[in-house]
Motif scaffolding. Structure first.
Motif, PDB file in Angstrom:
ATOM      1  N   ILE A  19       0.845  -1.202   0.000  1.00 13.71           N
ATOM      2  CA  ILE A  19       0.000   0.000   0.000  1.00 13.71           C
ATOM      3  C   ILE A  19       0.875   1.243   0.000  1.00 13.71           C
ATOM      4  O   ILE A  19       0.655   2.179  -0.782  1.00 13.71           O
ATOM      5  N   ASP A  20       1.885   1.260   0.869  1.00 10.72           N
ATOM      6  CA  ASP A  20       2.788   2.420   0.933  1.00 10.72           C
ATOM      7  C   ASP A  20       3.488   2.645  -0.407  1.00 10.72           C
ATOM      8  O   ASP A  20       3.652   3.788  -0.846  1.00 10.72           O
ATOM      9  N   THR A  21       3.883   1.565  -1.063  1.00  6.53           N
ATOM     10  CA  THR A  21       4.559   1.664  -2.364  1.00  6.53           C
ATOM     11  C   THR A  21       3.629   2.257  -3.418  1.00  6.53           C
ATOM     12  O   THR A  21       4.040   3.108  -4.215  1.00  6.53           O
ATOM     13  N   LEU A  22       2.383   1.822  -3.420  1.00  2.94           N
ATOM     14  CA  LEU A  22       1.423   2.353  -4.390  1.00  2.94           C
ATOM     15  C   LEU A  22       1.179   3.841  -4.189  1.00  2.94           C
ATOM     16  O   LEU A  22       1.083   4.607  -5.159  1.00  2.94           O
ATOM     17  N   VAL A  23       1.088   4.258  -2.932  1.00  2.00           N
ATOM     18  CA  VAL A  23       0.882   5.680  -2.649  1.00  2.00           C
ATOM     19  C   VAL A  23       2.135   6.472  -3.019  1.00  2.00           C
ATOM     20  O   VAL A  23       2.051   7.513  -3.676  1.00  2.00           O
ATOM     21  N   ALA A  24       3.314   5.965  -2.641  1.00  2.00           N
ATOM     22  CA  ALA A  24       4.571   6.667  -2.934  1.00  2.00           C
ATOM     23  C   ALA A  24       4.807   6.801  -4.437  1.00  2.00           C
ATOM     24  O   ALA A  24       5.384   7.789  -4.898  1.00  2.00           O
ATOM     25  N   SER A  25       4.323   5.822  -5.206  1.00  2.00           N
ATOM     26  CA  SER A  25       4.526   5.871  -6.661  1.00  2.00           C
ATOM     27  C   SER A  25       3.627   6.898  -7.337  1.00  2.00           C
ATOM     28  O   SER A  25       3.825   7.236  -8.502  1.00  2.00           O
ATOM     29  N   GLY A  26       2.629   7.360  -6.622  1.00  2.00           N
ATOM     30  CA  GLY A  26       1.684   8.308  -7.199  1.00  2.00           C
ATOM     31  C   GLY A  26       0.492   7.639  -7.860  1.00  2.00           C
ATOM     32  O   GLY A  26      -0.391   8.300  -8.394  1.00  2.00           O
ATOM     33  N   ALA A  27       0.449   6.302  -7.816  1.00  2.00           N
ATOM     34  CA  ALA A  27      -0.669   5.579  -8.428  1.00  2.00           C
ATOM     35  C   ALA A  27      -1.979   5.844  -7.676  1.00  2.00           C
ATOM     36  O   ALA A  27      -3.057   5.804  -8.274  1.00  2.00           O
ATOM     37  N   TYR A  28      -1.871   6.118  -6.383  1.00  2.00           N
ATOM     38  CA  TYR A  28      -3.037   6.431  -5.551  1.00  2.00           C
ATOM     39  C   TYR A  28      -2.701   7.643  -4.692  1.00  2.00           C
ATOM     40  O   TYR A  28      -1.550   7.850  -4.313  1.00  2.00           O
ATOM     41  N   ARG A  29      -3.726   8.427  -4.368  1.00  2.00           N
ATOM     42  CA  ARG A  29      -3.523   9.633  -3.565  1.00  2.00           C
ATOM     43  C   ARG A  29      -3.321   9.342  -2.093  1.00  2.00           C
ATOM     44  O   ARG A  29      -2.715  10.134  -1.384  1.00  2.00           O
ATOM     45  N   SER A  30      -3.887   8.204  -1.619  1.00  2.00           N
ATOM     46  CA  SER A  30      -3.832   7.913  -0.187  1.00  2.00           C
ATOM     47  C   SER A  30      -3.962   6.414   0.053  1.00  2.00           C
ATOM     48  O   SER A  30      -4.328   5.660  -0.853  1.00  2.00           O
ATOM     49  N   LYS A  31      -3.665   6.026   1.279  1.00  2.00           N
ATOM     50  CA  LYS A  31      -3.826   4.626   1.657  1.00  2.00           C
ATOM     51  C   LYS A  31      -5.294   4.218   1.553  1.00  2.00           C
ATOM     52  O   LYS A  31      -5.619   3.119   1.112  1.00  2.00           O
ATOM     53  N   GLY A  32      -6.168   5.134   1.930  1.00  2.00           N
ATOM     54  CA  GLY A  32      -7.599   4.858   1.833  1.00  2.00           C
ATOM     55  C   GLY A  32      -8.039   4.611   0.397  1.00  2.00           C
ATOM     56  O   GLY A  32      -8.890   3.751   0.138  1.00  2.00           O
ATOM     57  N   ALA A  33      -7.445   5.340  -0.537  1.00  2.00           N
ATOM     58  CA  ALA A  33      -7.784   5.152  -1.957  1.00  2.00           C
ATOM     59  C   ALA A  33      -7.382   3.756  -2.423  1.00  2.00           C
ATOM     60  O   ALA A  33      -8.090   3.128  -3.217  1.00  2.00           O
ATOM     61  N   VAL A  34      -6.249   3.264  -1.927  1.00  2.00           N
ATOM     62  CA  VAL A  34      -5.809   1.909  -2.281  1.00  2.00           C
ATOM     63  C   VAL A  34      -6.811   0.891  -1.754  1.00  2.00           C
ATOM     64  O   VAL A  34      -7.241  -0.011  -2.481  1.00  2.00           O
ATOM     65  N   ILE A  35      -7.200   1.040  -0.503  1.00  2.00           N
ATOM     66  CA  ILE A  35      -8.140   0.097   0.113  1.00  2.00           C
ATOM     67  C   ILE A  35      -9.487   0.141  -0.606  1.00  2.00           C
ATOM     68  O   ILE A  35     -10.092  -0.892  -0.882  1.00  2.00           O
ATOM     69  N   ARG A  36      -9.953   1.339  -0.947  1.00  2.00           N
ATOM     70  CA  ARG A  36     -11.225   1.447  -1.664  1.00  2.00           C
ATOM     71  C   ARG A  36     -11.152   0.760  -3.017  1.00  2.00           C
ATOM     72  O   ARG A  36     -12.077   0.053  -3.429  1.00  2.00           O
ATOM     73  N   ALA A  37     -10.036   0.932  -3.732  1.00  2.00           N
ATOM     74  CA  ALA A  37      -9.869   0.269  -5.037  1.00  2.00           C
ATOM     75  C   ALA A  37      -9.853  -1.246  -4.860  1.00  2.00           C
ATOM     76  O   ALA A  37     -10.442  -1.984  -5.663  1.00  2.00           O
TER      77      ALA A  37
END
Length: 98
Positions: A19-37
């Motif tokens: 999750i942290d990697t996805l947010v750091a890469s800019g693919a998601y705006r936040s950890k919550g956005a990753v979980i929602r996806a």
């Protein structure tokens, strides 16, 4: 949009890092956005499985209802469902659920 409901969850370290990697890469705006996806993907998979059962499995079972002697044993049906589920899981991100 309806007001969000907060949830606290504990994750294994590898999933938290992902999750942290996805947010750091800019693919998601936040950890919550990753979980929602992730939850949207899980819902879509479950809806696809339900649709498959309703559209393809139930009509076959209904057609066999008058003559149960022609029916496929339950273990064959379970195997077919598991096989289809495995196909969907392989196609899912990360190729696994967890």
């Amino acid at each position: 949009m309806p007001q969000a409901v907060k949830r606290n969850v504990a994750l294994p370290p590898d999933q938290a890092r992902y999750i942290d990697t996805l947010v750091a890469s800019g693919a998601y705006r936040s950890k919550g956005a990753v979980i929602r996806a992730a939850l949207r993907a899980l819902q879509a998979r479950d809806e696809a499985m339900e649709r498959w059962v309703r559209v393809q499995v139930v009509p076959v079972l209904d057609a066999l209802q008058p003559d149960r002697g022609r029916a496929t044993p339950d273990d064959h049906l379970r195997t077919a469902v598991r096989r289809q589920q495995a196909v969907w899981l392989e196609a899912a991100p990360e190729g696994k659920e967890g």
